[in-house]
Design an enzyme around this catalytic site. Sequence first.
Site, PDB file in Angstrom:
ATOM      1  CG  HIS A  66      -2.232  -0.409 -11.008  1.00 57.70           C
ATOM      2  ND1 HIS A  66      -2.094  -1.761 -11.241  1.00 57.70           N
ATOM      3  CD2 HIS A  66      -1.705  -0.171  -9.798  1.00 57.70           C
ATOM      4  CE1 HIS A  66      -1.489  -2.311 -10.201  1.00 57.70           C
ATOM      5  NE2 HIS A  66      -1.239  -1.377  -9.306  1.00 57.70           N
ATOM      6  CG  HIS A 118       0.526   1.363  -3.012  1.00 61.84           C
ATOM      7  ND1 HIS A 118       0.057   1.798  -1.807  1.00 61.84           N
ATOM      8  CD2 HIS A 118      -0.184   0.244  -3.301  1.00 61.84           C
ATOM      9  CE1 HIS A 118      -0.898   0.983  -1.376  1.00 61.84           C
ATOM     10  NE2 HIS A 118      -1.069   0.026  -2.262  1.00 61.84           N
ATOM     11  CG  ASP A 119      -2.686   0.089  -5.584  1.00 60.55           C
ATOM     12  OD1 ASP A 119      -3.216  -0.697  -4.785  1.00 60.55           O
ATOM     13  OD2 ASP A 119      -1.799  -0.238  -6.406  1.00 60.55           O
ATOM     14  CE  LYS A 163      -5.028  -1.589  -7.662  1.00 60.91           C
ATOM     15  NZ  LYS A 163      -5.317  -2.369  -6.438  1.00 60.91           N
ATOM     16  CG  HIS A 176       3.204  -1.144  -6.128  1.00 59.83           C
ATOM     17  ND1 HIS A 176       2.976  -0.192  -7.088  1.00 59.83           N
ATOM     18  CD2 HIS A 176       2.021  -1.770  -5.936  1.00 59.83           C
ATOM     19  CE1 HIS A 176       1.697  -0.241  -7.451  1.00 59.83           C
ATOM     20  NE2 HIS A 176       1.090  -1.194  -6.782  1.00 59.83           N
ATOM     21  CG  HIS A 177       2.136  -4.863  -8.811  1.00 62.04           C
ATOM     22  ND1 HIS A 177       1.498  -5.811  -8.038  1.00 62.04           N
ATOM     23  CD2 HIS A 177       1.332  -3.768  -8.799  1.00 62.04           C
ATOM     24  CE1 HIS A 177       0.355  -5.290  -7.575  1.00 62.04           C
ATOM     25  NE2 HIS A 177       0.235  -4.055  -8.023  1.00 62.04           N
ATOM     26  CG  ASP A 209      -0.227  -3.756  -2.201  1.00 62.78           C
ATOM     27  OD1 ASP A 209      -0.102  -3.726  -3.442  1.00 62.78           O
ATOM     28  OD2 ASP A 209      -1.332  -3.600  -1.632  1.00 62.78           O
TER      29      ASP A 209
END
Lengths: 121, 374
Positions: free
Chosen positions: B252, B220-221, B224, B282-283, B311
């Site tokens: 990201h 998911h990240d 980054k 996911h944000h 998260d």
Amino acid sequence: MYHISMTFDQALIALNINREETLRRFSGNMELMKHFILQFPQDKTFDQFQKAYKEENWKDVENAVHTLKGISGNLGFTAMYGLTTTLVTHIRAGDYEEAKKFAAELTDCCKNVIKIIGQIS
Amino acid sequence: MKDNHIPGIQKKLLIIDDTEVNRVLLREAFCKSFNILEADNGIKGLSLFKKNETQLAAIFLDIIMPELDGFGVLLELEKHDVLRRVPVFLITTEASDSVVDRAYKYGVVDVIPKPFNMEIIQRRVMNIIELYNNRNQLETLFNQQMHVLSDQGFRLQENLWSIIEGLSATVESRSAETGNHIARVKNITGELLRSLSVSHPEYNLTESKIELISRASVLHDIGKISIPDKILNKPASEGRLTPEEFEIMKTHTTNGCKLLDSIKGIKNSSIYSYCYDICRSHHEKWDGKGYPDGLKGNDIPISAQVVSLADVYDALISKRVYKPAFSHKEAVRMINDGECGMFNPDLLEGFNRTIDNIYDKLYRKDFDGQTFKI
């Protein structure tokens, strides 16, 4: 009337059967070839043909003649083979007048074949 | 394809013809090489066929027969997918074009005219039987190879996945999150999905989907990796991220997707769409106030919704460079009060049901920087 008796080979000539070609078709098995030629008078197909022709059931006539064509072809009955081929063509074309002529000829031919085979001793 | 049709051992021929002399002629020609089966009509022929299917090298078929004619037999054979494996020879007095044409359309391999020329027939038939044998053998070999290859393919996928997990661990270590944030998010994601699948079956969360989504959450990240250190690890002492810095941070999500798309072959994988959705969304927030796309409600893929919540919880309860750790109780309250954005009420329901257990399992004993196994 004389009772003519003939050998099998003489009958083959009388029937205008190509001996070598027909024997090849039987994979060289003379016993088998003899058996089926001798058996032809008992074959029901000619009876089926006559019955159907009498009833003027042209569909059944066609089927019977078609089968006769196959048999005569395999057994080497040259004349019969030719007649059945022509007859089938006329029936399918719907030429029933012509068909009747050939049907009569075919009947005579079959009877003749049966007679000759009957004379084999 | 039937595996019990073993190539090379077909030792029977089936002759279907209502005229005895025809069957006899064919029998005589082939009986030295094969066992001969005979039938005088289509129905009997099919019955013999079914009993001897795997041992048949060829079928001879007449057209005009009582009960069921040659074409009727062919239609039946077609239904059982036989014609590819067993050659059918049509034997006919009628070699007219229309019949021959029709015969080929029905799937016969060759038409044998009467009266028979036995030597030619023998050669044609034997040639074709040999061809079919070769083809059947090749097909068997091919299928065996495919099994081997698909086994290997599965192992390759596993390898690819290990590389991906390793990569995400690297990304994680760069952002200096405590312990195994990724492992915990994966775990929590799985639990939340399971809870949702029970209380709300309309989300269609099968066990295999849950497995895939949990795995996918690991990435998911991943985006980054494209965020500069000074933004990613900006300490609390320097204050919050500026609007410009925040805009960069937001990328990201989309950068993660670009990174995923650059992995060759990943789109063939069943997990790809979940990875993509999670990475990108996911944000997002239930009320549409998230980023990058401002998706609302269930327009947000459920996979992303769940990972988002997992998260957020883990972030709240962990110490980060930009914030202290909150207690479990506090974290749960903040989430329910909408202080971290709005979540799907169905999801929150499940969260509230299971989060105490999750806390006990993942955080109480082994927390404070200890590693959890993914």
